[in-house]
Scaffold this motif. Structure first.
Motif, short mmCIF file in Angstrom:
data_model
loop_
_atom_site.label_atom_id
_atom_site.label_comp_id
_atom_site.label_asym_id
_atom_site.label_seq_id
_atom_site.Cartn_x
_atom_site.Cartn_y
_atom_site.Cartn_z
N LEU A 86 0.86 -1.17 0.00
CA LEU A 86 0.00 0.00 0.00
C LEU A 86 0.90 1.23 0.00
CD1 LEU A 86 -2.64 -1.00 2.73
CD2 LEU A 86 -2.75 -1.37 0.26
N GLN A 87 0.73 2.06 -0.98
CA GLN A 87 1.58 3.25 -1.12
C GLN A 87 0.71 4.49 -0.99
OE1 GLN A 87 5.01 3.10 -1.75
NE2 GLN A 87 5.07 5.31 -1.49
N ALA A 88 0.88 5.21 0.11
CA ALA A 88 0.11 6.43 0.34
C ALA A 88 0.89 7.64 -0.13
CB ALA A 88 -0.22 6.57 1.82
N TYR A 89 0.18 8.61 -0.67
CA TYR A 89 0.82 9.83 -1.13
C TYR A 89 -0.19 10.97 -1.13
CZ TYR A 89 -1.32 8.24 -5.51
OH TYR A 89 -2.21 7.80 -6.46
N THR A 126 -6.58 -8.73 -4.04
CA THR A 126 -7.80 -8.55 -4.83
C THR A 126 -8.53 -7.36 -4.23
OG1 THR A 126 -7.88 -10.93 -5.21
CG2 THR A 126 -9.87 -9.68 -5.69
N PHE A 127 -8.28 -6.22 -4.78
CA PHE A 127 -8.63 -4.94 -4.15
C PHE A 127 -10.10 -4.85 -3.77
CE2 PHE A 127 -7.59 -0.74 -2.96
CZ PHE A 127 -8.62 0.10 -3.37
N SER A 128 -10.98 -5.27 -4.65
CA SER A 128 -12.41 -5.09 -4.42
C SER A 128 -12.93 -5.93 -3.25
CB SER A 128 -13.20 -5.42 -5.69
OG SER A 128 -12.99 -6.76 -6.05
N LYS A 129 -12.15 -6.89 -2.80
CA LYS A 129 -12.57 -7.74 -1.67
C LYS A 129 -12.24 -7.11 -0.33
CE LYS A 129 -12.58 -12.24 -3.91
NZ LYS A 129 -12.13 -13.64 -3.84
N TYR A 130 -11.45 -6.05 -0.34
CA TYR A 130 -10.97 -5.46 0.90
C TYR A 130 -11.66 -4.14 1.22
CZ TYR A 130 -7.18 -8.79 1.38
OH TYR A 130 -6.46 -9.93 1.57
N ALA A 131 -12.02 -3.99 2.48
CA ALA A 131 -12.35 -2.67 2.97
C ALA A 131 -11.05 -1.88 3.05
CB ALA A 131 -12.99 -2.77 4.35
N MET A 132 -11.14 -0.60 2.70
CA MET A 132 -9.97 0.26 2.73
C MET A 132 -10.24 1.42 3.66
SD MET A 132 -7.81 -1.19 0.75
CE MET A 132 -6.59 0.12 0.72
N GLY A 133 -9.22 1.81 4.38
CA GLY A 133 -9.44 2.87 5.35
C GLY A 133 -8.23 3.76 5.55
N TRP A 134 -8.47 4.82 6.27
CA TRP A 134 -7.43 5.76 6.65
C TRP A 134 -7.43 5.92 8.17
CZ3 TRP A 134 -4.01 7.75 3.22
CH2 TRP A 134 -4.33 7.65 1.86
N PHE A 135 -6.23 5.92 8.70
CA PHE A 135 -6.01 6.22 10.10
C PHE A 135 -5.02 7.37 10.15
CE2 PHE A 135 -7.78 2.59 12.58
CZ PHE A 135 -8.23 1.84 11.52
N ALA A 141 -4.95 1.60 5.09
CA ALA A 141 -4.96 0.22 5.55
C ALA A 141 -6.00 -0.59 4.79
CB ALA A 141 -5.23 0.16 7.05
N ALA A 142 -5.76 -1.87 4.71
CA ALA A 142 -6.68 -2.78 4.02
C ALA A 142 -7.08 -3.89 4.98
CB ALA A 142 -6.03 -3.37 2.78
N ALA A 147 -5.73 -4.18 11.34
CA ALA A 147 -5.85 -4.60 9.94
C ALA A 147 -4.53 -5.21 9.47
CB ALA A 147 -6.21 -3.40 9.06
N PRO A 148 -4.61 -6.18 8.58
CA PRO A 148 -3.40 -6.90 8.19
C PRO A 148 -2.42 -6.11 7.32
CG PRO A 148 -5.29 -7.71 6.96
CD PRO A 148 -5.82 -6.79 8.00
N TYR A 149 -2.91 -5.13 6.58
CA TYR A 149 -2.02 -4.44 5.64
C TYR A 149 -2.06 -2.92 5.85
CZ TYR A 149 -2.45 -8.98 3.44
OH TYR A 149 -2.45 -10.34 3.21
N TRP A 150 -0.86 -2.34 5.86
CA TRP A 150 -0.73 -0.90 6.11
C TRP A 150 0.24 -0.27 5.13
CZ3 TRP A 150 -3.40 1.76 9.92
CH2 TRP A 150 -4.14 0.96 10.80
N GLY A 151 -0.05 0.97 4.77
CA GLY A 151 0.89 1.75 3.99
C GLY A 151 1.90 2.42 4.91
N GLN A 152 2.82 3.14 4.31
CA GLN A 152 3.94 3.70 5.06
C GLN A 152 3.61 5.03 5.72
OE1 GLN A 152 3.37 4.31 2.01
NE2 GLN A 152 4.19 6.29 1.45
N GLY A 153 2.50 5.66 5.38
CA GLY A 153 2.14 6.93 6.00
C GLY A 153 2.57 8.11 5.17
N THR A 154 1.77 9.16 5.23
CA THR A 154 2.10 10.41 4.56
C THR A 154 1.76 11.55 5.51
OG1 THR A 154 1.77 11.72 2.53
CG2 THR A 154 -0.16 10.55 3.38
#
Length: 122
Positions: free
Chosen positions: A3-6, A27-36, A96-97, A109-116
């Protein structure tokens, strides 16, 4: 999974920013996506999330009416439009996903981006 946040930056109070997060390896459409977000000296907190099929969207009370989450399943991206920014929105924002049907993204959540970094000057 990556996950690459920018899109973060420095903005004056009252201004706007748009964050985006590009996902790969899932499989992107299977995941809820969020921001923290996490402000200095504070715990990470939920900001917003959206279900895989765009059915459900959730917002923290502190951002309701100012932030809008959206996703593009064709491009595997999730975005956060932030308007009327306040100094208290200053934080590192993480995408996050999570594999939930409800659309909630859990703090573990199992997957996180690096933060921006988002900095709002008053």
């Amino acid at each position: 999974v990556q996950l690459q946040a920018y899109g973060g930056g420095l903005v004056q109070a009252g201004g706007c920013l748009r964050l985006s997060c590009a996902a790969s390896g899932l499989t992107f459409s299977k995941y809820a996506m969020g921001w923290f977000r996490q402000a200095p000296g504070k715990e990470r907190e939920f900001v917003s999330s959206v279900s895989g099929t765009y059915e459900n969207r959730y917002y923290a009370d502190s951002v309701k009416g100012r932030f809008t989450i959206s996703r593009d399943n064709g491009e595997s991206t999730v975005s956060l439009q932030m308007n009327s920014l306040k100094a208290e929105d200053t934080a590192v924002y993480y995408c996050a996903a999570d594999l939930t049907a409800s659309g909630w993204v859990r703090p573990n959540a199992p997957y996180w981006g690096q933060g921006t970094q988002v900095t709002v000057s008053s």
